[in-house]
Design a protein around this motif. Structure first.
Motif, short mmCIF file in Angstrom:
data_model
loop_
_atom_site.label_atom_id
_atom_site.label_comp_id
_atom_site.label_asym_id
_atom_site.label_seq_id
_atom_site.Cartn_x
_atom_site.Cartn_y
_atom_site.Cartn_z
N ILE A 201 43.14 -13.82 -25.18
CA ILE A 201 44.35 -12.84 -25.77
C ILE A 201 43.25 -12.71 -27.18
O ILE A 201 42.98 -13.87 -27.82
CB ILE A 201 45.70 -12.77 -25.84
N TRP A 202 43.53 -11.34 -27.56
CA TRP A 202 42.05 -10.99 -28.23
C TRP A 202 43.11 -10.21 -29.64
O TRP A 202 43.33 -8.74 -29.32
CB TRP A 202 41.17 -10.76 -28.44
N ILE A 203 43.52 -10.78 -30.21
CA ILE A 203 44.47 -9.46 -32.16
C ILE A 203 43.31 -9.40 -33.23
O ILE A 203 42.20 -10.17 -32.62
CB ILE A 203 45.08 -10.01 -33.06
N ALA B 299 40.28 -10.33 -20.21
CA ALA B 299 40.67 -10.60 -21.85
C ALA B 299 41.52 -9.12 -21.72
O ALA B 299 41.22 -7.94 -21.98
CB ALA B 299 39.28 -9.80 -22.47
N LEU B 300 42.78 -9.36 -22.79
CA LEU B 300 43.70 -8.97 -23.38
C LEU B 300 43.12 -8.52 -24.37
O LEU B 300 43.65 -9.61 -25.72
CB LEU B 300 44.90 -8.95 -22.69
N GLY B 301 43.34 -7.12 -24.93
CA GLY B 301 43.46 -6.92 -27.02
C GLY B 301 44.75 -6.16 -27.44
O GLY B 301 44.99 -5.71 -26.41
N ILE B 302 45.05 -6.86 -28.57
CA ILE B 302 46.19 -6.87 -29.13
C ILE B 302 45.84 -5.84 -30.20
O ILE B 302 46.00 -6.16 -31.21
CB ILE B 302 47.40 -7.78 -29.23
N VAL B 303 46.83 -4.14 -30.56
CA VAL B 303 46.61 -3.97 -31.53
C VAL B 303 47.72 -3.22 -31.83
O VAL B 303 48.73 -3.46 -31.40
CB VAL B 303 46.06 -2.28 -31.16
N GLY B 304 48.05 -3.35 -33.25
CA GLY B 304 49.09 -2.99 -34.13
C GLY B 304 48.60 -2.63 -35.79
O GLY B 304 47.98 -3.66 -36.16
N PRO B 305 49.92 -1.88 -36.05
CA PRO B 305 49.25 -2.10 -37.49
C PRO B 305 49.69 -3.36 -38.17
O PRO B 305 50.74 -4.12 -37.68
CB PRO B 305 50.40 -0.96 -37.56
N ASN B 306 49.99 -2.85 -39.05
CA ASN B 306 50.06 -4.89 -40.38
C ASN B 306 51.54 -4.72 -40.60
O ASN B 306 52.38 -3.95 -40.47
CB ASN B 306 49.74 -4.56 -41.54
#
Lengths: 372, 248
Positions: B199-201, B39-46
């Protein structure tokens, strides 16, 4: 209202998967649909019997209604389900009219068999045309279909063999015994109308219908769900070509006369759009309702000439702005009524779900589910 | 966990993806690997390019450069519906239900077409999916009339019904109440436990921290850092990026 006679093929109110999968079943129809079937059969049988007791004028007038129903069903299939806004269905109506002349007078098929041949001809023509038109989106597609229809009309107008601009008389049909011709055309017309409803019904009930309904609701999500949108639209386009062509052939037999300006007139599509907008887009019932309504308006008011057209225009504007889902849309919103069993209701029969949830499902039968 | 996943097989991979819209480079040389069962999380600003990344993986857009490899097969030029059929299921950030169909019918569309199965052969799958996503009680409800939480669940249910090996979740917890987020976390943890590669944004960081094995942070279409979830979120790169510093 419905002239559907197809339910016998689909199985009545029987669970589809009871034996195979314990715990639930999927209901395709309810008890109501049985009544609808009975009423539909009564309507169809009475319509079949019309020539035996009515005047000749009545059968000729009713053929107009049958044509409108078939045309509206086909246009609704295109626009209401596949999102294909065609303003060029007159191409196939004209191909049907000229096709029935071609097969009956030139190839000496029986005129009534030539109707089916004309339908097949249109389907064959539609097959390579569709991928070209599908390259165009939205409004461009609409214009593209119209251009295609105009190209065919102009081509036909300029060919000597098809009678050029003045057209042809369908001699073989005119030579039939008068009763055979009038009654036969009536029954073939009825067959085309009922057939158009049946084919839309069977399409919607099948797996293809699942894809079409999904495309109707959200094209993008359908693609992301694995639906081959191109293939579904192709099926719809070819079926609609067949239906419109058969309808055009019947109209030609009714008039005994084909002529490019009339057979390829954009008015055909205008009628179809009017009917479907009034009746309701994206259902089977809507176009039938709209066709009957339009037919009644036409029969009662067309003597008033331009006032009649003003009235039609006004009605269309009001419906499109105030009641965008049409008259049948109002019925669905009010009573959640679906006369044709094309939906799928899930009925949980044992607590494979927690008991509370199973009860909730049973309590909420939804569009088609029959409580156990 | 990181050591484990490195040894296991890569199920989905992007190699040097680039995508620009007009003059804006939305994705710039992005390379990531998803391992089987991870399970991979993806983060990042708008505007970092997260949703565009999903669109490139699921086939909504084609990359200008680079490849998408799924199960050792180059799928860069495969159509959207075929990627879905190969086993990439996705949810949309803004739910796109088939509004006039019932919840059951919505799920059925995916169970038949994404799996290439017959309709009746798909009923079982639908019921299982509805149970898993807690939608059984709403099976016959018109999808357009669902609440936001249930729309999000339906997105998940449709993606799952296609029996995917990779699930792409696009801000599936966004806009939900705290209690609803907790419920959703439970469901996704169940899926993770069942072995789905995910993959979870997500912007809701605690939801990610509770669920994923690894976090991959992106900014301006480029990779910032990836690794252990808490370490990534505490890293200077991510802190700088979210607190208004210049990304590296």
């Amino acid at each position: 209202m419905s002239t559907d006679g197809s339910l016998s093929a689909g199985g009545q109110a029987e669970p589809d998967a009871r034996a195979a999968i314990p715990g639930f079943r999927v209901a395709r129809s309810t008890r109501m649909h049985l009544y609808v079937l009975v009423v539909s059969l009564i309507i169809v049988v009475s319509l079949v019997s019309v020539p035996f007791w009515a005047q000749v004028g009545t059968t000729r007038t009713l053929i107009t209604l049958f044509g409108l129903i078939a045309l509206a069903q086909m246009w609704n299939l295109l626009a209401g389900f596949a999102g294909l806004i065609s303003v060029g269905q007159q191409a196939y109506i004209g191909i049907g009219a000229y096709g029935v002349w071609l097969f009956a007078d030139e190839f000496h098929l029986h005129p009534f068999i030539a109707v089916a041949a004309a339908g097949a001809l249109a389907a064959i023509i539609a097959l390579p045309i569709a991928p070209l038109l599908f390259r165009l989106r939205g409004g461009y597609f609409a214009i593209g279909t119209w251009v295609f229809a105009e190209v065919i009309r102009i081509t036909v107008s300029n060919i000597q063999a098809t009678g050029g601009g003045s057209g042809k008389t369908i001699v073989s049909a005119a030579l039939l015994p008068i009763d055979t011709r009038i009654y036969g055309t009536y029954w073939v017309g009825l067959g085309v109308a009922v057939g158009s409803i049946l084919i839309v019904y069977l399409l919607l009930r099948s797996k293809v219908g699942l894809a079409l309904t999904a495309i109707r609701d959200n094209d993008l999500a359908a693609q992301s769900s694995g639906v081959n949108v191109f293939r579904s639209k192709l099926i719809v386009y070819v079926v609609a070509a067949f239906g419109c062509s058969a309808m055009g052939a019947v109209v030609a037999l009714n008039l005994l006369r084909i002529q490019p300006a009339a057979s390829f007139s954009v008015n055909w599509t205008a009628f179809a759009i009017f009917i479907v907008v009034i009746g309701g887009l994206g259902s089977i019932e809507g176009p039938i309702l709209g066709a009957v309504l339009y037919f009644v308006l036409q029969q009662t008011l067309s003597q008033y000439g331009s006032t009649y057209f003003l009235l039609l225009g006004l009605l269309a504007v009001i419906m499109a702005t105030k009641v965008p889902r049409g008259l049948w849309g109002l019925v669905v919103a009010r009573w959640d009524l679906h006369l044709f069993p094309v939906r799928r209701g899930l009925v949980m029969s044992e607590p494979s779900a927690p008991p509370g949830q199973a009860a909730a499902v049973a309590k909420e039968p939804g569009p088609t589910a029959k409580p156990a | 966990m990181t050591a484990d996943t490195k040894r296991s097989t890569v199920v989905l991979e992007t190699e040097g993806l680039k995508k620009s819209f007009g003059g804006v480079q939305v994705i710039d040389d992005l390379t990531l690997q998803l391992h089987e069962g991870e399970a991979l999380g993806i983060v990042g600003p708008n505007g970092a390019g997260k949703t565009t990344l999903f669109n490139l993986i699921s086939g909504v857009h084609r990359p200008d450069e680079g490849r998408v490899v799924f199960k050792d097969r180059d799928i860069t030029h495969l159509s959207r519906q075929n990627r879905c059929r190969q086993g990439i299921g996705r949810t949309f950030q803004i739910p796109k239900p088939f509004a006039d169909m019932s919840v059951f019918e919505n799920v059925l569309v995916c169970a038949t077409y994404a799996r290439g199965a017959g309709e009746r052969a798909s009923y079982q799958r639908c019921v299982e999916t509805l149970e898993l996503t807690r939608l059984t009680g709403l099976a016959n409800k018109q999808a357009g009339k669902l609440t936001l939480l249930n729309r999000k669940r339906l997105e998940l249910a449709r993606a799952l019904a296609g029996d995917p090996s990779v699930l792409l979740l696009d801000e599936i917890a966004g806009g939900l109440t705290e209690v609803e987020v907790e419920e959703l976390i439970l469901t996704i943890r169940e899926l993770h436990a069942e072995g789905y590669s995910i993959i979870w944004i997500e912007h809701i960081v605690h939801a990610l921290l509770a669920t994923v094995d690894r976090i991959y942070a992106i900014s301006f279409g480029r990779k910032l850092i990836d690794g252990d979830p808490s370490e990534v979120m505490c890293s200077d790169e991510v802190q700088a990026c979210y607190m208004g510093g210049t990304p590296i």
